[in-house]
Design a protein around this motif. Structure first.
Motif, PDB file in Angstrom:
ATOM      1  N   PHE A  11     -25.548  13.646 -18.274  1.00 58.61           N
ATOM      2  CA  PHE A  11     -24.637  14.220 -19.261  1.00 58.61           C
ATOM      3  C   PHE A  11     -24.028  13.112 -20.121  1.00 58.61           C
ATOM      4  O   PHE A  11     -23.978  13.216 -21.344  1.00 58.61           O
ATOM      5  N   LYS A  12     -23.570  12.041 -19.465  1.00 54.84           N
ATOM      6  CA  LYS A  12     -22.935  10.935 -20.186  1.00 54.84           C
ATOM      7  C   LYS A  12     -23.923  10.249 -21.120  1.00 54.84           C
ATOM      8  O   LYS A  12     -23.603   9.997 -22.291  1.00 54.84           O
ATOM      9  N   ILE A  52     -15.198  17.914 -24.358  1.00 56.39           N
ATOM     10  CA  ILE A  52     -14.549  16.785 -23.686  1.00 56.39           C
ATOM     11  C   ILE A  52     -13.634  16.096 -24.683  1.00 56.39           C
ATOM     12  O   ILE A  52     -13.750  16.296 -25.895  1.00 56.39           O
ATOM     13  N   GLY A 107     -20.387  10.352 -11.171  1.00 58.94           N
ATOM     14  CA  GLY A 107     -19.252  10.165 -12.057  1.00 58.94           C
ATOM     15  C   GLY A 107     -18.317   9.052 -11.650  1.00 58.94           C
ATOM     16  O   GLY A 107     -17.185   9.003 -12.078  1.00 58.94           O
ATOM     17  N   ARG A 167     -12.507  16.588 -13.476  1.00 61.34           N
ATOM     18  CA  ARG A 167     -13.925  16.894 -13.701  1.00 61.34           C
ATOM     19  C   ARG A 167     -14.740  15.618 -13.602  1.00 61.34           C
ATOM     20  O   ARG A 167     -14.307  14.551 -14.036  1.00 61.34           O
ATOM     21  N   GLN A 168     -15.916  15.737 -13.024  1.00 63.41           N
ATOM     22  CA  GLN A 168     -16.847  14.630 -12.971  1.00 63.41           C
ATOM     23  C   GLN A 168     -18.103  15.033 -13.731  1.00 63.41           C
ATOM     24  O   GLN A 168     -18.520  16.181 -13.675  1.00 63.41           O
ATOM     25  N   TYR A 169     -18.665  14.070 -14.436  1.00 60.51           N
ATOM     26  CA  TYR A 169     -19.831  14.336 -15.262  1.00 60.51           C
ATOM     27  C   TYR A 169     -21.005  13.511 -14.740  1.00 60.51           C
ATOM     28  O   TYR A 169     -20.844  12.359 -14.349  1.00 60.51           O
ATOM     29  N   SER A 170     -22.184  14.096 -14.771  1.00 59.30           N
ATOM     30  CA  SER A 170     -23.375  13.404 -14.279  1.00 59.30           C
ATOM     31  C   SER A 170     -23.759  12.274 -15.233  1.00 59.30           C
ATOM     32  O   SER A 170     -23.373  12.241 -16.407  1.00 59.30           O
TER      33      SER A 170
END
Length: 69
Positions: free
Chosen positions: A10-11, A34, A58, A4-7
């Motif tokens: 989001f982070k 997460i 990400g 999974r990659q997070y924007s």
């Protein structure tokens, strides 16, 4: 299974809950579904590199060092 990659948004949102709202990493991570270790890494990277640590989709921040001769 694909990772999974997070924007970046989001982070940063997750990091702000930990640093500004002073919520425990474990509770923030659970609410966002997460792993706490991932969130701890984001917080560490943010503290060391700021928002520039999260560029693109990400991908981790890398410093390019050039040698001039």
């Amino acid at each position: 299974m694909k990772r999974r990659q997070y924007s970046k948004d989001f982070k940063i949102g997750a990091i702000n809950q930990v640093l500004q709202e002073e919520k425990p990493v474990s509770k923030v991570a659970k609410s966002l579904n997460i792993l706490p270790t991932i969130l701890n890494r984001w917080v560490y990277e943010y503290k060391n590199n700021g928002e520039v640590a999260f560029y693109g989709n990400g991908k981790k921040f890398k410093i390019m060092i050039f040698s001039w001769r």
